[in-house]
Design an enzyme around this catalytic site. Structure first.
Site, PDB file in Angstrom:
ATOM      1  CG  ASP A   1      -1.858   1.182   1.283  1.00 42.65           C
ATOM      2  OD1 ASP A   1      -1.700   2.115   0.452  1.00 42.65           O
ATOM      3  OD2 ASP A   1      -2.752   1.193   2.154  1.00 42.65           O
TER       4      ASP A   1
ATOM      5  CE1 TYR B   1      -2.657  10.370 -13.390  1.00 42.44           C
ATOM      6  CE2 TYR B   1      -2.704  11.791 -15.327  1.00 42.44           C
ATOM      7  CZ  TYR B   1      -2.266  10.636 -14.685  1.00 42.44           C
ATOM      8  OH  TYR B   1      -1.432   9.764 -15.343  1.00 42.44           O
TER       9      TYR B   1
END
Length: 248
Positions: free
Chosen positions: A59, A153
């Site tokens: 993660d 983004y």
């Protein structure tokens, strides 16, 4: 992860995605020891099984998870020679739709996750004293490409580009090279964020603006990554793989 030991490995985050898998395939074909790293354990295992290499689950938002994954790779392979930060997420959003949760989701994986891996791997490379190579998969979105999926983004990829340049200077004394590849529109599932009922025709419009009149393939990105991993005199650079959309 398997118990096979090798002298030095190349770690690929997001290695179970379309571009990540192409990178893993390219590096395996080059005879390198590759470790597929991905948040999706089953997908990582599937890719690693097909390529006959190792995998770890991680993660990227959690520094402890990143440290544990890197420690596992070092124990199994003695060292990490190179890392490719390929993991990334996005979705199609208008500027005014972006929420704090959207921003944090993309920034935590795309930018902070890249920093976590670079710190964890870079410290190992520094301490080993043998140098190394880091390639970050950014995007031409970080250079202002107007048809990007969303502004947040683009901001995450701009952060990756800035991180690449500064890290290249600060890690150079340890013979650690840091570069970036900036894909343009690429035939991968990530491109499908544009293929919604509200955005019909968007992909065709995007192709029309590419000078080479085609999208890149994951293998095109993999070729650029492989070059930068091995280019011993290149650091602090960003290579566009976009069919001629952006000129630096």
């Amino acid at each position: 992860m398997s118990t096979t030991r090798h002298e030095g490995a190349y770690l690929v985050t997001g290695g179970a995605g379309a571009i990540g898998t192409a990178i893993c395939e390219r590096l395996v074909d080059m005879g390198l020891s590759v470790v597929v790293a991905d948040a999706n354990a089953q997908a990582a295992e599937d890719v690693a099984g097909r390529l006959k290499c190792d995998y770890v689950t991680v993660d990227l938002r959690d520094r402890a998870s990143v440290d544990a994954a890197v420690e596992t790779v070092v124990q199994e392979h003695s060292a990490i020679r190179g890392v490719v930060n390929c993991a990334g997420v996005t979705r199609l959003m208008d500027f005014f739709e972006i929420s704090t949760e959207d921003w944090n989701w993309m920034m935590d994986i795309n930018a902070l996750g890249t920093m976590h891996v670079m710190q964890a791997v870079g410290s190992r490379m520094r301490d080993a004293g043998a140098g190394g190579s880091i390639v970050n998969v950014a995007s031409i979105a970080g250079k202002g490409y107007r048809q990007t999926s969303n502004a947040a983004y683009a901001a995450t990829k701009g952060a990756v580009l800035a991180l690449t340049k500064v890290a290249a200077i600060q890690l150079a004394p340890f013979d650690i090279r840091v570069n970036a590849v900036c894909p343009g529109p690429t035939n991968s599932p990530l491109l499908n964020v544009h293929n919604t009922p509200e955005a019909q025709g968007r992909i065709a419009e995007m192709v029309e603006h590419v000078p080479l009149r085609r999208f890149s393939e994951p293998s095109d990105i993999a070729a650029a990554v492989a070059y930068l991993l091995m280019a011993n005199a290149v650091t602090g650079q960003s290579m566009n793989v976009d069919g001629g959309l952006v000129f630096d």
